[in-house]
Motif scaffolding. Structure first.
Motif, PDB file in Angstrom:
ATOM      1  N   ALA A 158      -1.499 -12.203  -4.666  1.00  0.00           N
ATOM      2  CA  ALA A 158      -1.382 -11.393  -3.456  1.00  0.00           C
ATOM      3  C   ALA A 158       0.065 -11.346  -2.977  1.00  0.00           C
ATOM      4  CB  ALA A 158      -2.294 -11.945  -2.359  1.00  0.00           C
ATOM      5  N   ALA A 159       0.724 -12.497  -2.981  1.00  0.00           N
ATOM      6  CA  ALA A 159       2.118 -12.551  -2.531  1.00  0.00           C
ATOM      7  C   ALA A 159       3.051 -11.871  -3.528  1.00  0.00           C
ATOM      8  CB  ALA A 159       2.540 -14.004  -2.312  1.00  0.00           C
ATOM      9  N   GLN A 160       2.783 -12.012  -4.831  1.00  0.00           N
ATOM     10  CA  GLN A 160       3.633 -11.367  -5.827  1.00  0.00           C
ATOM     11  C   GLN A 160       3.552  -9.843  -5.714  1.00  0.00           C
ATOM     12  OE1 GLN A 160       3.848 -12.843  -9.914  1.00  0.00           O
ATOM     13  NE2 GLN A 160       2.708 -14.677  -9.317  1.00  0.00           N
ATOM     14  N   ILE A 161       2.333  -9.326  -5.516  1.00  0.00           N
ATOM     15  CA  ILE A 161       2.164  -7.876  -5.380  1.00  0.00           C
ATOM     16  C   ILE A 161       2.822  -7.387  -4.094  1.00  0.00           C
ATOM     17  CG2 ILE A 161       0.472  -6.031  -5.101  1.00  0.00           C
ATOM     18  CD1 ILE A 161      -1.419  -7.687  -6.875  1.00  0.00           C
ATOM     19  N   ALA A 162       2.636  -8.134  -2.999  1.00  0.00           N
ATOM     20  CA  ALA A 162       3.260  -7.746  -1.733  1.00  0.00           C
ATOM     21  C   ALA A 162       4.775  -7.766  -1.846  1.00  0.00           C
ATOM     22  CB  ALA A 162       2.788  -8.668  -0.611  1.00  0.00           C
ATOM     23  N   ALA A 163       5.322  -8.764  -2.547  1.00  0.00           N
ATOM     24  CA  ALA A 163       6.767  -8.854  -2.708  1.00  0.00           C
ATOM     25  C   ALA A 163       7.307  -7.718  -3.567  1.00  0.00           C
ATOM     26  CB  ALA A 163       7.137 -10.200  -3.330  1.00  0.00           C
ATOM     27  N   GLY A 164       6.440  -7.163  -4.429  1.00  0.00           N
ATOM     28  CA  GLY A 164       6.859  -6.025  -5.244  1.00  0.00           C
ATOM     29  C   GLY A 164       7.134  -4.785  -4.423  1.00  0.00           C
ATOM     30  N   GLY A 165       6.614  -4.749  -3.201  1.00  0.00           N
ATOM     31  CA  GLY A 165       6.910  -3.650  -2.289  1.00  0.00           C
ATOM     32  C   GLY A 165       5.997  -2.455  -2.396  1.00  0.00           C
ATOM     33  N   ASN A 166       5.035  -2.487  -3.312  1.00  0.00           N
ATOM     34  CA  ASN A 166       4.129  -1.351  -3.476  1.00  0.00           C
ATOM     35  C   ASN A 166       2.940  -1.545  -2.535  1.00  0.00           C
ATOM     36  OD1 ASN A 166       3.692   1.112  -4.642  1.00  0.00           O
ATOM     37  ND2 ASN A 166       2.900   0.328  -6.570  1.00  0.00           N
ATOM     38  N   THR A 167       3.146  -1.219  -1.268  1.00  0.00           N
ATOM     39  CA  THR A 167       2.144  -1.468  -0.230  1.00  0.00           C
ATOM     40  C   THR A 167       1.876  -0.198   0.562  1.00  0.00           C
ATOM     41  OG1 THR A 167       2.842  -3.773   0.003  1.00  0.00           O
ATOM     42  CG2 THR A 167       1.593  -2.837   1.815  1.00  0.00           C
ATOM     43  N   THR A 168       0.613   0.024   0.877  1.00  0.00           N
ATOM     44  CA  THR A 168       0.239   1.155   1.715  1.00  0.00           C
ATOM     45  C   THR A 168      -0.769   0.698   2.760  1.00  0.00           C
ATOM     46  OG1 THR A 168      -0.615   3.429   1.713  1.00  0.00           O
ATOM     47  CG2 THR A 168      -1.660   1.865   0.226  1.00  0.00           C
ATOM     48  N   THR A 169      -0.790   1.377   3.891  1.00  0.00           N
ATOM     49  CA  THR A 169      -1.681   1.012   4.994  1.00  0.00           C
ATOM     50  C   THR A 169      -2.617   2.167   5.312  1.00  0.00           C
ATOM     51  OG1 THR A 169      -0.047  -0.492   5.965  1.00  0.00           O
ATOM     52  CG2 THR A 169      -1.814   0.279   7.400  1.00  0.00           C
ATOM     53  N   ILE A 170      -3.882   1.856   5.511  1.00  0.00           N
ATOM     54  CA  ILE A 170      -4.884   2.849   5.904  1.00  0.00           C
ATOM     55  C   ILE A 170      -5.231   2.586   7.360  1.00  0.00           C
ATOM     56  CG2 ILE A 170      -7.195   3.748   5.468  1.00  0.00           C
ATOM     57  CD1 ILE A 170      -6.944   2.788   2.595  1.00  0.00           C
ATOM     58  N   GLY A 171      -4.903   3.519   8.226  1.00  0.00           N
ATOM     59  CA  GLY A 171      -5.106   3.350   9.665  1.00  0.00           C
ATOM     60  C   GLY A 171      -6.573   3.325  10.056  1.00  0.00           C
ATOM     61  N   THR A 172      -6.819   2.958  11.303  1.00  0.00           N
ATOM     62  CA  THR A 172      -8.194   2.804  11.787  1.00  0.00           C
ATOM     63  C   THR A 172      -8.986   4.104  11.758  1.00  0.00           C
ATOM     64  OG1 THR A 172      -7.382   3.107  14.051  1.00  0.00           O
ATOM     65  CG2 THR A 172      -7.622   0.845  13.265  1.00  0.00           C
ATOM     66  N   SER A 173      -8.304   5.235  11.889  1.00  0.00           N
ATOM     67  CA  SER A 173      -8.994   6.530  11.913  1.00  0.00           C
ATOM     68  C   SER A 173      -9.000   7.215  10.552  1.00  0.00           C
ATOM     69  CB  SER A 173      -8.347   7.453  12.951  1.00  0.00           C
ATOM     70  OG  SER A 173      -6.982   7.701  12.626  1.00  0.00           O
ATOM     71  N   GLN A 174      -8.393   6.604   9.553  1.00  0.00           N
ATOM     72  CA  GLN A 174      -8.306   7.212   8.234  1.00  0.00           C
ATOM     73  C   GLN A 174      -9.433   6.751   7.327  1.00  0.00           C
ATOM     74  OE1 GLN A 174      -4.156   5.831   7.572  1.00  0.00           O
ATOM     75  NE2 GLN A 174      -3.634   7.999   7.297  1.00  0.00           N
ATOM     76  N   SER A 175      -9.745   7.575   6.342  1.00  0.00           N
ATOM     77  CA  SER A 175     -10.804   7.248   5.379  1.00  0.00           C
ATOM     78  C   SER A 175     -10.320   6.167   4.416  1.00  0.00           C
ATOM     79  CB  SER A 175     -11.199   8.499   4.598  1.00  0.00           C
ATOM     80  OG  SER A 175     -11.973   8.169   3.460  1.00  0.00           O
ATOM     81  N   ILE A 176     -11.116   5.109   4.276  1.00  0.00           N
ATOM     82  CA  ILE A 176     -10.767   4.037   3.341  1.00  0.00           C
ATOM     83  C   ILE A 176     -10.812   4.561   1.912  1.00  0.00           C
ATOM     84  CG2 ILE A 176     -11.345   1.715   2.529  1.00  0.00           C
ATOM     85  CD1 ILE A 176     -12.800   1.240   5.157  1.00  0.00           C
ATOM     86  N   VAL A 177     -11.847   5.322   1.592  1.00  0.00           N
ATOM     87  CA  VAL A 177     -12.017   5.847   0.242  1.00  0.00           C
ATOM     88  C   VAL A 177     -10.862   6.770  -0.117  1.00  0.00           C
ATOM     89  CG1 VAL A 177     -13.459   7.300  -1.229  1.00  0.00           C
ATOM     90  CG2 VAL A 177     -14.520   5.630   0.296  1.00  0.00           C
ATOM     91  N   ASP A 178     -10.518   7.699   0.775  1.00  0.00           N
ATOM     92  CA  ASP A 178      -9.415   8.620   0.504  1.00  0.00           C
ATOM     93  C   ASP A 178      -8.100   7.865   0.344  1.00  0.00           C
ATOM     94  OD1 ASP A 178     -11.152  10.730   0.605  1.00  0.00           O
ATOM     95  OD2 ASP A 178     -10.584  11.396   2.619  1.00  0.00           O
ATOM     96  N   GLY A 179      -7.897   6.829   1.148  1.00  0.00           N
ATOM     97  CA  GLY A 179      -6.670   6.049   1.067  1.00  0.00           C
ATOM     98  C   GLY A 179      -6.544   5.321  -0.266  1.00  0.00           C
ATOM     99  N   LEU A 180      -7.654   4.739  -0.737  1.00  0.00           N
ATOM    100  CA  LEU A 180      -7.628   4.043  -2.018  1.00  0.00           C
ATOM    101  C   LEU A 180      -7.411   5.016  -3.176  1.00  0.00           C
ATOM    102  CD1 LEU A 180     -10.562   1.489  -1.524  1.00  0.00           C
ATOM    103  CD2 LEU A 180      -8.134   0.945  -1.712  1.00  0.00           C
ATOM    104  N   LYS A 181      -8.110   6.153  -3.135  1.00  0.00           N
ATOM    105  CA  LYS A 181      -7.967   7.145  -4.201  1.00  0.00           C
ATOM    106  C   LYS A 181      -6.552   7.709  -4.232  1.00  0.00           C
ATOM    107  CE  LYS A 181     -11.477  10.103  -4.405  1.00  0.00           C
ATOM    108  NZ  LYS A 181     -12.169   9.980  -5.698  1.00  0.00           N
ATOM    109  N   SER A 182      -5.963   7.900  -3.061  1.00  0.00           N
ATOM    110  CA  SER A 182      -4.578   8.400  -2.995  1.00  0.00           C
ATOM    111  C   SER A 182      -3.608   7.375  -3.563  1.00  0.00           C
ATOM    112  CB  SER A 182      -4.216   8.721  -1.544  1.00  0.00           C
ATOM    113  OG  SER A 182      -2.868   9.114  -1.432  1.00  0.00           O
ATOM    114  N   ALA A 183      -3.825   6.098  -3.257  1.00  0.00           N
ATOM    115  CA  ALA A 183      -2.937   5.054  -3.777  1.00  0.00           C
ATOM    116  C   ALA A 183      -3.018   4.982  -5.300  1.00  0.00           C
ATOM    117  CB  ALA A 183      -3.312   3.707  -3.160  1.00  0.00           C
ATOM    118  N   VAL A 184      -4.220   5.123  -5.853  1.00  0.00           N
ATOM    119  CA  VAL A 184      -4.382   5.111  -7.306  1.00  0.00           C
ATOM    120  C   VAL A 184      -3.680   6.309  -7.918  1.00  0.00           C
ATOM    121  CG1 VAL A 184      -6.040   5.282  -9.198  1.00  0.00           C
ATOM    122  CG2 VAL A 184      -6.529   3.794  -7.249  1.00  0.00           C
ATOM    123  N   ALA A 185      -3.848   7.475  -7.296  1.00  0.00           N
ATOM    124  CA  ALA A 185      -3.222   8.688  -7.818  1.00  0.00           C
ATOM    125  C   ALA A 185      -1.698   8.552  -7.849  1.00  0.00           C
ATOM    126  CB  ALA A 185      -3.632   9.894  -6.974  1.00  0.00           C
TER     127      ALA A 185
END
Length: 323
Positions: A158-185
């Protein structure tokens, strides 16, 4: 004498005419305590090259630039190219546990014949305890560097991935599914690396929120797949194919989901890029020590190795879900 008689009487469940009932137990001990995590069973296991265990990572192919690569065919001047390689390393760590068997207790238990398997069970549980500690530290190890270790624990994934800097945040009003699919894309769309994520790890609470969202918003029930014998998980359709949503109890979250202040992490990973470098044996080894003056039998379980998340900045993504 009265005190001794009172103690004996207190050990009986009932004493009466023609009946003396003494405590008796089932021969099996109820045991569903948490042991292994799924992540530790799926990451690649490779022998260490030494201490630290070293490898090379190529960060770019030796290709000419988009402009410099094209020349006048009647006046060819070839640009010089050089492969880009970086030396990496992972330090080896040690996990140790000791179990002592008291001779008197072992012989007493053998004579009672009630828990005949207990000695073997305790030894197996000690090894399982080492592996549980190992699995938790694979995600949450407190070290902060592979090149200059700061603690005796692993540098957690978890710390190694976070340190890599490839991080995205899904806000409280945003779709979790759409956020994950967008990150994969975005990972798959990388022009510099052929990234192919293979799984999404998250706490079961977050995966439940994903499942509920799919049913509520899209009226879709996620398909399932078996990732190990007898263990099936849901799958999420993405640009990298159907990725298993793997529940990982070692991934904790903060706050109370639904309060607006909870943060639930998920990790989109390329599992073939995550390696555990082991020394001597990928499983814990058990050593029996010499019997000391107390006549206690001593067993020590030990495991040497270290975790490295290769391509932490491009082959994996941390997704923080606010809810």
């Amino acid at each position: 004498m009265n005190a001794n008689f009172f103690d004996i009487h207190a050990a009986a469940d009932f004493m009466g005419p023609g009946a003396v009932e003494v405590p008796f137990y089932q021969s099996e001990i109820t045991d569903i305590v948490r042991r292994r995590g799924m992540f530790g069973q799926r990451v690649k296991q490779v022998p260490a090259t030494g201490h630290p265990s070293r490898f090379f990572e190529e960060t770019a192919i030796p290709a000419p630039t988009a402009v410099g690569g094209f020349v006048d065919p009647r006046n060819i001047v070839a640009p010089v190219v050089t492969p880009t390689r970086v030396e990496r390393s992972v330090p080896l760590k040690a996990i140790v546990a000791q179990l002592n068997y008291n001779l008197f207790d072992i012989e007493l238990g053998s004579q009672q014949k009630q828990f005949a398997y207990l000695q073997a069970k305790d030894l197996v549980d000690t090894v399982e305890g080492v592996m549980r500690t190992h699995d938790v530290a694979l995600w949450n190890g407190t070290d902060t560097s592979l090149s200059a270790p700061t603690t005796t624990q692993y540098y957690g994934a978890a710390a190694q991935i976070a340190a890599g800097g490839n991080t995205t945040t899904i806000g409280t009003s945003q779709s979790i599914v759409d956020g994950l699919k967008s990150a994969v894309a975005q990972m798959v769309a990388s022009s510099g690396y052929a990234v192919r994520p293979t799984a999404i790890y998250a706490n079961p609470v977050l995966l439940d929120l994903i499942d509920r969202e799919m049913k509520t918003e899209f009226n879709v029930v996620l398909n399932s797949t078996e990732i190990t014998a007898g263990f099936s998980v849901k799958m999420l359709s993405t640009q990298a194919g159907d990725l298993p949503l793997i529940p990982e109890w070692a991934l904790s979250y903060t706050g109370t989901p639904g309060s607006g202040s909870a943060v639930l992490p998920a990790y989109i990973v390329s599992e073939d890029m995550i390696e555990y470098h082991w020394l001597s044996d990928p499983a814990p080894r058990v050593f029996q020590l010499g019997v000391p003056g107390s006549l206690a039998s001593q067993y020590v379980a030990v495991k040497f190795g270290g975790l490295v998340v290769k391509g932490a900045s491009y082959a994996h993504t941390q997704v923080l879900v606010d809810r």
